[in-house]
Write an enzyme that holds these catalytic residues in place. Structure first.
Site, PDB file in Angstrom:
ATOM      1  N   TYR A   1       0.848  -1.197   0.000  1.00  0.00           N
ATOM      2  CA  TYR A   1       0.000   0.000   0.000  1.00  0.00           C
ATOM      3  C   TYR A   1       0.875   1.236   0.000  1.00  0.00           C
ATOM      4  CZ  TYR A   1      -4.975  -0.196  -0.224  1.00  0.00           C
ATOM      5  OH  TYR A   1      -6.245  -0.268  -0.708  1.00  0.00           O
TER       6      TYR A   1
ATOM      7  N   GLU B   1      -0.491   4.765  -0.667  1.00  0.00           N
ATOM      8  CA  GLU B   1      -1.293   5.967  -0.945  1.00  0.00           C
ATOM      9  C   GLU B   1      -0.436   7.200  -0.729  1.00  0.00           C
ATOM     10  OE1 GLU B   1      -4.730   5.581   1.549  1.00  0.00           O
ATOM     11  OE2 GLU B   1      -5.852   4.476   0.046  1.00  0.00           O
TER      12      GLU B   1
ATOM     13  N   ASP C   1      -4.980  14.405 -25.479  1.00  0.00           N
ATOM     14  CA  ASP C   1      -5.004  12.993 -25.079  1.00  0.00           C
ATOM     15  C   ASP C   1      -4.299  12.215 -26.187  1.00  0.00           C
ATOM     16  OD1 ASP C   1      -5.586  10.350 -24.638  1.00  0.00           O
ATOM     17  OD2 ASP C   1      -7.744  10.642 -24.347  1.00  0.00           O
TER      18      ASP C   1
ATOM     19  N   THR D   1      -2.318   6.719 -22.497  1.00  0.00           N
ATOM     20  CA  THR D   1      -2.235   5.361 -21.968  1.00  0.00           C
ATOM     21  C   THR D   1      -0.765   4.979 -22.057  1.00  0.00           C
ATOM     22  OG1 THR D   1      -2.526   4.445 -24.173  1.00  0.00           O
ATOM     23  CG2 THR D   1      -4.512   4.656 -22.826  1.00  0.00           C
TER      24      THR D   1
ATOM     25  N   LYS E   1      -0.485   1.300 -25.381  1.00  0.00           N
ATOM     26  CA  LYS E   1      -0.756   1.259 -26.826  1.00  0.00           C
ATOM     27  C   LYS E   1       0.579   1.366 -27.560  1.00  0.00           C
ATOM     28  CE  LYS E   1      -5.486   2.747 -26.006  1.00  0.00           C
ATOM     29  NZ  LYS E   1      -6.517   3.808 -26.131  1.00  0.00           N
TER      30      LYS E   1
ATOM     31  N   ARG F   1      -0.575  -2.019 -19.039  1.00  0.00           N
ATOM     32  CA  ARG F   1      -1.866  -1.343 -19.127  1.00  0.00           C
ATOM     33  C   ARG F   1      -1.938  -0.247 -18.065  1.00  0.00           C
ATOM     34  NH1 ARG F   1      -6.054  -2.368 -22.037  1.00  0.00           N
ATOM     35  NH2 ARG F   1      -4.821  -3.988 -23.030  1.00  0.00           N
TER      36      ARG F   1
HETATM   37  C1  LIG Z   1      -7.586   4.103 -25.379  1.00  0.00           C
HETATM   38  C2  LIG Z   1      -7.923   5.525 -25.132  1.00  0.00           C
HETATM   39  C3  LIG Z   1      -8.236   5.997 -23.840  1.00  0.00           C
HETATM   40  C4  LIG Z   1      -8.577   5.108 -22.678  1.00  0.00           C
HETATM   41  O1  LIG Z   1      -7.663   4.262 -22.228  1.00  0.00           O
HETATM   42  P1  LIG Z   1      -8.076   3.094 -21.220  1.00  0.00           P
HETATM   43  O2  LIG Z   1      -6.754   2.696 -20.675  1.00  0.00           O
HETATM   44  O3  LIG Z   1      -8.779   2.075 -22.003  1.00  0.00           O
HETATM   45  O4  LIG Z   1      -8.927   3.708 -20.159  1.00  0.00           O
HETATM   46  C5  LIG Z   1      -8.419   7.359 -23.664  1.00  0.00           C
HETATM   47  N1  LIG Z   1      -8.321   8.205 -24.697  1.00  0.00           N
HETATM   48  C6  LIG Z   1      -8.054   7.784 -25.943  1.00  0.00           C
HETATM   49  C7  LIG Z   1      -7.975   8.786 -27.046  1.00  0.00           C
HETATM   50  C8  LIG Z   1      -7.865   6.431 -26.208  1.00  0.00           C
HETATM   51  O5  LIG Z   1      -7.653   6.016 -27.454  1.00  0.00           O
END
Ligand SMILES: *Cc1c(COP(=O)(O)O)cnc(C)c1O
Length: 426
Positions: A47, A49, A193, A219, A222, A228
């Site tokens: 833990y 936090e 994003d 993320t 990807k 993840r």
């Molecule tokens: C994949 C994605 C997310 C979300 O990611 P998660 O890990 O699945 O929550 C957010 N924004 C964009 C543009 C994405 O392609």
């Protein structure tokens, strides 16, 4: 304790599925063995936090060092001053930014989901569309590219507090400076994003959002090829100008607001084992091999686009700058849903996707999204794209012919044995 043969059997089965298939889901990738090993470690027991040096639990000396390494390496990868590596996912990273800078009822402006945007950018089925007044901009019908003039018009009209750029199914680069200019006219903050193209931005292959956008989220699983998870970044910290003050009446810096938004705002204890794996993936991104990987993704995507175009496929925007293509199948007489379901029978995985101005529902769709991050990690090069597109074309033009599907599946399985996946796992 008794061994759980059921789950370990299923993990084995999933490994075999990943090994034999052609993985074209644009948001998926294969981590290195060391990233995966770092994820399954004793730090899951801890833990922690709070943040390095400021925790609510004892015994955090070691995870402090590990989380700090993740932060320092991410700062180096992206050339930024602020990083928070605790978001459990990309969605959490976006939630935290909104929680830090918006009040319920505030107005946000993001790319429409049906034009390539993400659910968390104001879709009515998510917190972002329920808690905030969400408005959207889109792409132009003529060329499938973001309509920056319309974006600015919309911003002037609805006066958003936050403009969100970035997408899940958009194959073109972004003009972050243009969005910032529009935002400045209405005093809006800008969130980029970069969940999808982050790896190509890290490698310097696409425009950098950091000088133009107040916040950048991503993320880590990807194109970045890590575990993840999510991450929040700022090129430079700055003071809030809307009166968010600390316990002694002091002005809060954005770094403080973001840290507080992640914990305790929306999350509890950080996943220190996943953060360790994020650190490993940033270490890998700092190596020269990663730059070659990112470049190869771009070459593969562009090669695939050209071959699809030669076969008469309609690619939204006519091509790609990044790692994915969005294909409009309406001239091919097959829906996105049927394409996805048929291709999976040939061990080819991708996803159905709305195309701009789609006349079919999100459950059917007119398009498919094709991504190369995973097959590029397997080792496929431009020359292999001819074969890949050939298989897709065969199945898509004979979706009810089980003989064709079975033949393609056999060829895919055979082909993929030449690109071993996790050979260390016997
Ligand atoms: C994949 C994605 C997310 C979300 O990611 P998660 O890990 O699945 O929550 C957010 N924004 C964009 C543009 C994405 O392609």
């Amino acid at each position: 304790m008794k061994q759980d043969v059921e789950i370990f059997g299923l993990i084995r089965e999933e490994l075999e599925r990943q090994r034999r298939g052609l993985e074209l889901i644009a948001s998926e990738n294969f981590t290195s063995l060391q990233v995966m090993q770092a994820m399954g470690n004793v730090m899951t027991n801890k833990y922690a936090e709070g943040y390095p040096g400021k925790r609510y639990y004892g015994g955090c000396e070691v995870v402090d060092k590990s989380e700090q390494l993740a932060i320092d390496r991410a700062k180096q990868v992206f050339g930024v001053e602020y990083v928070n590596v605790q978001p459990h996912s990309g969605a959490q990273a976006n939630t935290a930014v909104m929680f830090a800078v918006l009040k319920p009822g505030d107005t946000i402006l993001g790319l429409d989901l049906s034009m390539g945007g993400h659910l968390t950018h104001g879709s009515p089925v998510t917190y972002s569309g329920k808690i905030y007044q969400a408005h959207h901009y889109g792409v132009r019908a003529e060329d499938g590219r973001v309509d920056y003039d319309a974006l600015e018009q919309k911003a002037l009209e609805v006066k958003p507090r936050l403009i969100i750029c970035g997408a899940s199914a958009y194959s073109r680069d972004w003009d972050y400076a243009r969005i910032r200019a529009a935002a400045d006219k209405v005093g809006a903050l800008v969130l980029a994003d970069i969940a999808h193209p982050a790896g190509m931005i890290a490698a310097g292959l696409l425009n950098s959002p950091f000088d133009h956008c107040h916040f950048v989220t991503s993320t880590t699983h990807k194109t970045l090829r890590g575990p993840r998870g999510g991450i929040i970044m700022m090129k430079k910290d700055f003071e809030n100008n809307w009166g968010a003050v600390g316990p002694k009446g002091e002005t809060r810096m954005l770094s403080q607001l973001l840290d507080l938004a992640v914990f305790p705002g929306i999350q509890g204890g950080p996943l220190e084992h996943v953060i360790a794996a994020k650190a490993v993936s940033f270490f890998e991104i700092l190596q020269d091999e990663y730059k070659s990987y990112a470049k190869q993704m771009q070459l593969n995507a562009q090669a695939a686009a050209e071959i699809f175009l030669n076969k008469g496929y309609n690619i939204v925007s006519g091509g790609t700058d990044n790692h994915l293509l969005l294909i409009d199948l309406r001239n091919k007489n097959i829906s996105g849903k049927k394409a996805e379901n048929t291709l999976v029978k040939a061990d080819i995985t991708l996803n159905k996707n709305m195309v701009p101005f789609d006349d079919k529902s999100p459950f059917i769709t007119s398009g498919i999204r094709v991504g190369v991050p995973a097959i590029t990690t397997r080792g496929l090069k431009e020359k292999d794209m001819t074969q890949v597109v050939e298989w897709l074309d065969k199945v898509l033009t004979a979706p009810d012919d089980e003989t064709v599907i079975a033949r393609v599946r056999g060829e895919v399985n055979e082909f993929m044995t030449a690109f071993p996946l996790y050979p260390e796992m016997a």
